[in-house]
Design a protein around this motif. Structure first.
Motif, PDB file in Angstrom:
ATOM      1  N   ALA A 151       9.042   6.207   5.410  1.00  0.00           N
ATOM      2  CA  ALA A 151       9.208   4.980   4.625  1.00  0.00           C
ATOM      3  C   ALA A 151       7.884   4.217   4.512  1.00  0.00           C
ATOM      4  N   ALA A 152       7.130   4.142   5.590  1.00  0.00           N
ATOM      5  CA  ALA A 152       5.847   3.438   5.568  1.00  0.00           C
ATOM      6  C   ALA A 152       4.841   4.167   4.677  1.00  0.00           C
ATOM      7  N   ARG A 153       4.836   5.504   4.725  1.00  0.00           N
ATOM      8  CA  ARG A 153       3.933   6.266   3.847  1.00  0.00           C
ATOM      9  C   ARG A 153       4.305   6.064   2.386  1.00  0.00           C
ATOM     10  N   ALA A 154       5.596   6.041   2.075  1.00  0.00           N
ATOM     11  CA  ALA A 154       6.043   5.819   0.692  1.00  0.00           C
ATOM     12  C   ALA A 154       5.648   4.418   0.232  1.00  0.00           C
ATOM     13  N   ALA A 155       5.771   3.426   1.098  1.00  0.00           N
ATOM     14  CA  ALA A 155       5.372   2.068   0.755  1.00  0.00           C
ATOM     15  C   ALA A 155       3.870   1.995   0.498  1.00  0.00           C
ATOM     16  N   GLU A 156       3.074   2.671   1.319  1.00  0.00           N
ATOM     17  CA  GLU A 156       1.623   2.691   1.110  1.00  0.00           C
ATOM     18  C   GLU A 156       1.260   3.350  -0.215  1.00  0.00           C
ATOM     19  N   ARG A 157       1.947   4.429  -0.574  1.00  0.00           N
ATOM     20  CA  ARG A 157       1.683   5.079  -1.870  1.00  0.00           C
ATOM     21  C   ARG A 157       1.998   4.132  -3.027  1.00  0.00           C
ATOM     22  N   ALA A 158       3.102   3.387  -2.927  1.00  0.00           N
ATOM     23  CA  ALA A 158       3.481   2.448  -3.982  1.00  0.00           C
ATOM     24  C   ALA A 158       2.446   1.333  -4.100  1.00  0.00           C
TER      25      ALA A 158
END
Length: 165
Positions: A151-158
């Motif tokens: 979830a944190a990696r997906a948030a960073e990508r966004a």
């Protein structure tokens, strides 16, 4: 990618937008929609800004890839965001600092971002060169305990999408 934005939640976390809202709710909404429209021009993504209550005035939509949704009472904007996140699932980024909305978005498979993180990334935008983007990958990672959650990696990508526009 579809960005689902909790309108009043974002407005009330930015001093400039909050100042516009003190003039009138319509002025606050218009200022937020103008900001989102500027971001939308630079990205192929679509944006949906959700506000509580029925539309009472003729707010002009942000234009382009920006859609405005007013929740229909008794449903709230939070209810509408949860419903949209459950429908769009992995294709959505939900922007709200409301913990219940963030948790529901994550359970649906959507990315959840706080209003503050969204505003910071929008303000940074393309005006600041992201020289630190590679720093995290140059540092050695040892084992799964040092790796960010999915979830944190997906948030960073966004957030990177917003910063690099």
């Amino acid at each position: 990618m579809r960005w689902l934005i909790d309108g009043y939640n974002v407005i009330r976390r930015d001093p400039d937008l909050r100042g516009r809202e003190t003039e009138s709710l319509e002025a606050g909404r218009t200022a937020l929609l103008a900001m989102v429209a500027r971001v939308a021009r630079d990205l192929p993504d679509s944006f949906t800004v959700v506000f509580d209550g029925a539309r009472r005035t003729g707010d002009a939509p942000g234009g382009g890839q920006v859609q405005v949704v007013f929740s229909r009472p008794p449903a709230s904007a939070d209810d509408e965001l949860r419903r949209l996140a459950a429908t769009l699932r992995e294709g959505a980024v939900v922007v709200s600092s409301d913990r219940a909305v963030q948790d529901a978005a994550r359970r649906a498979g959507a990315v959840a971002l706080s209003a503050e993180a969204f505003l910071e990334a929008v303000e940074t935008g393309s005006s600041e060169v992201d020289d630190d983007a590679d720093d995290g990958e140059e540092q050695p990672r040892r084992g799964p305990s040092h790796r960010l959650s999915r979830a944190a990696r997906a948030a960073e990508r966004a957030l990177r999408r917003l910063r690099n526009r």
